[in-house]
Design a protein around this motif. Sequence first.
Motif, short mmCIF file in Angstrom:
data_model
loop_
_atom_site.label_atom_id
_atom_site.label_comp_id
_atom_site.label_asym_id
_atom_site.label_seq_id
_atom_site.Cartn_x
_atom_site.Cartn_y
_atom_site.Cartn_z
N VAL A 173 -9.65 -1.55 -14.34
CA VAL A 173 -10.17 -0.32 -13.76
C VAL A 173 -9.32 0.86 -14.20
N LEU A 174 -9.97 1.86 -14.82
CA LEU A 174 -9.26 3.05 -15.28
C LEU A 174 -9.37 4.20 -14.28
N LEU A 175 -10.53 4.31 -13.65
CA LEU A 175 -10.78 5.45 -12.77
C LEU A 175 -11.79 5.03 -11.71
N VAL A 176 -11.55 5.46 -10.47
CA VAL A 176 -12.46 5.16 -9.36
C VAL A 176 -13.12 6.46 -8.93
N ARG A 177 -14.42 6.55 -9.15
CA ARG A 177 -15.18 7.73 -8.74
C ARG A 177 -15.99 7.39 -7.50
N GLY A 178 -15.34 7.52 -6.35
CA GLY A 178 -15.98 7.10 -5.11
C GLY A 178 -15.92 5.59 -4.97
N ARG A 179 -16.65 5.06 -4.02
CA ARG A 179 -16.62 3.62 -3.76
C ARG A 179 -17.73 2.86 -4.48
N SER A 180 -18.53 3.56 -5.25
CA SER A 180 -19.65 2.88 -5.90
C SER A 180 -19.70 3.10 -7.41
N ARG A 181 -18.69 3.75 -7.99
CA ARG A 181 -18.70 3.98 -9.43
C ARG A 181 -17.30 3.82 -9.99
N LEU A 182 -17.20 3.01 -11.06
CA LEU A 182 -15.92 2.72 -11.68
C LEU A 182 -15.99 3.03 -13.17
N VAL A 183 -14.90 3.52 -13.71
CA VAL A 183 -14.73 3.66 -15.15
C VAL A 183 -13.73 2.60 -15.57
N VAL A 184 -14.13 1.72 -16.51
CA VAL A 184 -13.31 0.56 -16.83
C VAL A 184 -13.07 0.46 -18.33
N ALA A 185 -12.06 -0.31 -18.69
CA ALA A 185 -11.75 -0.61 -20.09
C ALA A 185 -11.88 -2.11 -20.30
N GLY A 186 -12.15 -2.50 -21.55
CA GLY A 186 -12.21 -3.91 -21.88
C GLY A 186 -13.61 -4.43 -22.14
N LEU A 187 -14.62 -3.60 -21.95
CA LEU A 187 -16.01 -4.05 -22.13
C LEU A 187 -16.67 -3.41 -23.34
N GLN A 188 -15.86 -2.95 -24.31
CA GLN A 188 -16.42 -2.25 -25.45
C GLN A 188 -17.26 -3.15 -26.36
N GLY A 189 -17.13 -4.45 -26.21
CA GLY A 189 -17.91 -5.37 -27.04
C GLY A 189 -19.28 -5.69 -26.50
N PHE A 190 -19.66 -5.04 -25.40
CA PHE A 190 -20.95 -5.33 -24.76
C PHE A 190 -21.80 -4.06 -24.71
N ALA A 191 -23.07 -4.18 -25.07
CA ALA A 191 -23.97 -3.04 -25.09
C ALA A 191 -24.28 -2.57 -23.68
N SER A 192 -24.72 -1.32 -23.59
CA SER A 192 -25.11 -0.76 -22.29
C SER A 192 -26.20 -1.63 -21.65
N GLY A 193 -26.06 -1.83 -20.34
CA GLY A 193 -27.04 -2.60 -19.60
C GLY A 193 -26.78 -4.09 -19.58
N PHE A 194 -25.81 -4.58 -20.38
CA PHE A 194 -25.57 -6.02 -20.43
C PHE A 194 -25.14 -6.57 -19.08
N PHE A 195 -24.35 -5.80 -18.34
CA PHE A 195 -23.85 -6.27 -17.05
C PHE A 195 -24.63 -5.68 -15.86
N ALA A 196 -25.73 -5.00 -16.13
CA ALA A 196 -26.57 -4.50 -15.03
C ALA A 196 -27.10 -5.69 -14.22
N GLN A 197 -27.05 -5.58 -12.91
CA GLN A 197 -27.45 -6.63 -11.97
C GLN A 197 -26.53 -7.85 -12.07
N GLY A 198 -25.32 -7.64 -12.60
CA GLY A 198 -24.36 -8.72 -12.67
C GLY A 198 -23.43 -8.73 -11.47
N VAL A 199 -22.41 -9.57 -11.54
CA VAL A 199 -21.46 -9.75 -10.43
C VAL A 199 -20.06 -9.41 -10.92
#
Length: 291
Positions: A173-199
């Motif tokens: 976790v790089l940045l916490v924007r409220g309790r429902s939005r996170l800015v993270v590092a380490g997922l650059q190898g995955f396209a947008s939407g890959f983790f949508a509806q994930g856990v």
Amino acid sequence: MRTIPAGLAAHLKGDVTTICHCWRVFRRDGVVLGFTDHDGDLLVDGAHFLASSGFSASEEEAEAGLSASAGMVAGGFSSDVIAETDLAAGVYDGARVELLVVNWCAPDQFMRLSLREIGEVSRAGGEFTAELRSLAHRLDQPQGRVYGRRCDASLGDGRCRVDLAAYRGHGTVLLVRGRSRLVVAGLQGFASGFFAQGVLRLEAGGELEADAHVLNADGTADLTLWLPSERDIAVGQVFSVTAGCDKAFATCRKKFGNQLNFQGFPHVPGSDFAYSFADGERLHDGSPIFP
């Protein structure tokens, strides 16, 4: 027919009674807790029932037959007994609750009134309200499979058989924007939407459901949660996140290559098809709706 113990029956026939209610909660993790609406702690049937919880119950009527009755119980959060974080984590979901009526002057005089399950729980202002459902409510639950276009398996379970290790990312976790939005590092190898509806699983403990996943130009990613996190998420916290699945046949085939294990019925016509009519633009030859 319910039989009242002789000692309690004699007490109830008197001019004055000293009656209170006790709740014994059996959580699914094996923890057993006791609460009472009396103003002092009680020892009943070998179990301790605490008065500091401030429990109170609603009126309830017993009905004949198999109708599913329900009551309510309310109380305040206590750091030593019931914590708000425990309710948020779901440790009380589906717990069994035994309701006793007790003569607090003679705690050996008691009788079990009912056995319930905790249903819907609401929280507000440092207090909670829990629905107590009779066991007959299980008869209202759907039995067997429901035929539908979408898959009814959980991603990665024994029916789905997807190896989740190949669809899991790790980051920080790089940045916490409220309790429902996170800015993270380490997922650059995955396209947008890959983790949508994930856990999303935090290393410090806890699981969160991801609603959206957007890969930014600088390699960071935005993760939006379905619901605001109940606990604070610290910058620098390590996590793992598993790919999401919208249960559609096309997703199962294209994203996971798992169409042979698809647990839905994609060729069942929907209401739009059932109410349609033959025209010169579509081919009605009995072939699958979804190839």
